[in-house]
Design a protein around this motif. Structure first.
Motif, PDB file in Angstrom:
ATOM      1  N   UNK A  50       7.517   2.356   4.487  1.00  0.00           N
ATOM      2  CA  UNK A  50       7.998   2.507   4.840  1.00  0.00           C
ATOM      3  C   UNK A  50       9.145   3.623   2.959  1.00  0.00           C
ATOM      4  N   UNK A  51       8.706   1.859   2.003  1.00  0.00           N
ATOM      5  CA  UNK A  51       8.854   2.545   1.048  1.00  0.00           C
ATOM      6  C   UNK A  51       7.918   3.538   0.158  1.00  0.00           C
ATOM      7  N   UNK A  52       6.560   3.503   0.138  1.00  0.00           N
ATOM      8  CA  UNK A  52       5.650   4.171  -0.663  1.00  0.00           C
ATOM      9  C   UNK A  52       6.307   5.483   0.394  1.00  0.00           C
ATOM     10  N   UNK A  53       5.962   5.938   1.276  1.00  0.00           N
ATOM     11  CA  UNK A  53       6.227   7.690   1.641  1.00  0.00           C
ATOM     12  C   UNK A  53       7.639   7.603   1.526  1.00  0.00           C
ATOM     13  N   UNK A  54       8.659   7.527   1.047  1.00  0.00           N
ATOM     14  CA  UNK A  54      10.042   8.133   1.298  1.00  0.00           C
ATOM     15  C   UNK A  54       9.516   8.758  -0.688  1.00  0.00           C
ATOM     16  N   UNK A  55       9.368   7.731  -1.710  1.00  0.00           N
ATOM     17  CA  UNK A  55       8.817   7.780  -2.773  1.00  0.00           C
ATOM     18  C   UNK A  55       7.823   8.767  -2.646  1.00  0.00           C
ATOM     19  N   UNK A  98       1.077  10.608  -6.287  1.00  0.00           N
ATOM     20  CA  UNK A  98      -0.099   8.698  -6.468  1.00  0.00           C
ATOM     21  C   UNK A  98       0.769   7.635  -5.122  1.00  0.00           C
ATOM     22  N   UNK A  99       2.104   8.203  -4.785  1.00  0.00           N
ATOM     23  CA  UNK A  99       2.581   6.947  -3.721  1.00  0.00           C
ATOM     24  C   UNK A  99       1.611   7.647  -2.397  1.00  0.00           C
ATOM     25  N   UNK A 100       1.408   9.091  -1.741  1.00  0.00           N
ATOM     26  CA  UNK A 100       0.406   9.090  -1.073  1.00  0.00           C
ATOM     27  C   UNK A 100      -1.399   8.148  -1.384  1.00  0.00           C
ATOM     28  N   UNK A 101      -1.373   8.358  -2.359  1.00  0.00           N
ATOM     29  CA  UNK A 101      -2.741   7.374  -2.390  1.00  0.00           C
ATOM     30  C   UNK A 101      -2.982   5.987  -2.416  1.00  0.00           C
ATOM     31  N   UNK A 102      -2.162   5.327  -2.914  1.00  0.00           N
ATOM     32  CA  UNK A 102      -1.683   3.402  -2.701  1.00  0.00           C
ATOM     33  C   UNK A 102      -0.630   4.058  -0.823  1.00  0.00           C
ATOM     34  N   UNK A 139      -2.515   5.151   1.385  1.00  0.00           N
ATOM     35  CA  UNK A 139      -4.497   5.186   1.521  1.00  0.00           C
ATOM     36  C   UNK A 139      -4.642   4.099   1.624  1.00  0.00           C
ATOM     37  N   UNK A 140      -4.521   2.984   0.746  1.00  0.00           N
ATOM     38  CA  UNK A 140      -5.119   1.746  -0.012  1.00  0.00           C
ATOM     39  C   UNK A 140      -5.066   0.607   1.456  1.00  0.00           C
TER      40      UNK A 140
END
Length: 318
Positions: A176-181, A197-201, A203-204
């Motif tokens: 949720x945090x990464x999506x918002x960022x 970069x957050x989207x790539x994270x 994917x991890x």
């Protein structure tokens, strides 16, 4: 709305003022170290400590026990600390336990109010300040006083320079945090969300369940701590964060005290050799796979209970 918090605080305040009228009469000896207040949310490279004894130590401690508001110039997010110890001729354990229980009642009242208002946990300090005052400091208000109904053979005061605190966070919350960022960065920089970069994270984390719990590690600012030995064991029986002076009982023999020295960051560069190895999930975010079974096995028993010393101490709590 805030009456329950205010009522719990009034009871705590009354108990502390009553305690301050009685405990100095039982003091045989003691030392406290006055630390300068921080004016910014950063620990300086050096901290000079001032050693106080006698009546000056007692009076400084009496003020510290009831000081819950930030002082003039004290930076928000910092805390006043007064490490030290007092040797007493009569037990004050039950009174200290009552005070700590009243602190827990204040915390419970704040938590109850937070749940009633359906606010996030981070709102607790804000609710506390609305109830009690704008300059109130949560850590100074809720931290426990430590008391040991026994005479140690050794007390050592040191600086914890490389301490980390760990918490738990669900994979769903991280997503949720990464999506918002990612969305905020894409909007701000004119990118496709897939290019951030957050989207790539994100994917991890694709193969991890939302319910999986990760360990989140955060660095803790250098702070004074105290270790106590009651038995003949080479391992300490208790280790506390030295936020306030502790109380210990007088014994037949005098005990050794290794006093707190000035803090020097440059002299404390080496990290602990026994730091746990964890599997990192996301680089540079201090998120790791949780291994609760291993951590449970590594938790040492409460050594003070083994030493048969009644106290307020519970493992490594504040």
């Amino acid at each position: 709305m805030y009456e329950e918090v205010q009522g719990a605080f009034a009871r705590l305040q009354s108990a502390l003022y009553a305690f301050n009228l009685t405990w100095p009469d039982h003091v045989i000896s003691g030392v406290v170290w006055h630390l300068p207040l921080l004016t910014e949310q950063r620990t300086p490279d050096t901290i000079q400590v001032e050693r106080l004894v006698g009546q000056e130590a007692v009076e400084t401690t009496q003020m510290a026990l009831v000081e819950f508001e930030r002082d003039l110039g004290q930076a928000p997010g910092t805390v006043m600390r007064l490490p030290g110890y007092f040797v007493v001729s009569e037990s004050v354990l039950e009174k200290v336990r009552q005070i700590n229980a009243l602190k827990d009642e204040v915390a419970a009242a704040i938590e109850k109010l937070r749940l009633e208002l359906n606010l996030v946990p981070a709102a607790r300090p804000r609710l506390m300040r609305r109830a009690l005052g704008a300059k109130f400091n949560t850590k100074q208000l809720l931290r426990h006083i430590q008391c040991f109904e026994g005479a140690p053979r050794l007390i050592t005061f040191t600086w914890a320079g490389h301490t980390t605190a760990t918490g738990r966070v669900s994979t769903a919350k991280v997503r949720e945090t990464l999506q918002a960022s990612a969305e905020a960065r894409a909007s701000r920089e004119g990118l496709q969300i897939e290019e951030t970069p957050e989207y790539l994270e994100l994917r991890t984390l694709v193969n991890m369940a939302d319910t999986e719990v990760l360990t989140e590690r955060k660095s803790v600012a250098p702070h004074p701590r105290a270790m106590l030995w009651f038995t003949d064991s080479s391992r300490y029986d208790a280790m506390i964060h030295a936020n306030l002076p502790m109380f210990v009982m007088a014994g037949e023999n005098t005990f050794e005290v290794r006093e707190l020295k000035n803090f020097d960051r440059n002299a404390r560069q080496a990290k602990r050799p026994d730091e746990k190895r964890r599997i990192e999930v996301l680089p540079n975010r201090d998120l790791f796979l949780s291994n609760r079974r291993r951590e449970a096995e590594e938790i040492s028993p409460n050594k003070v209970e083994e030493a048969n010393v009644a106290s307020t101490y519970r493992n490594t709590e504040y």
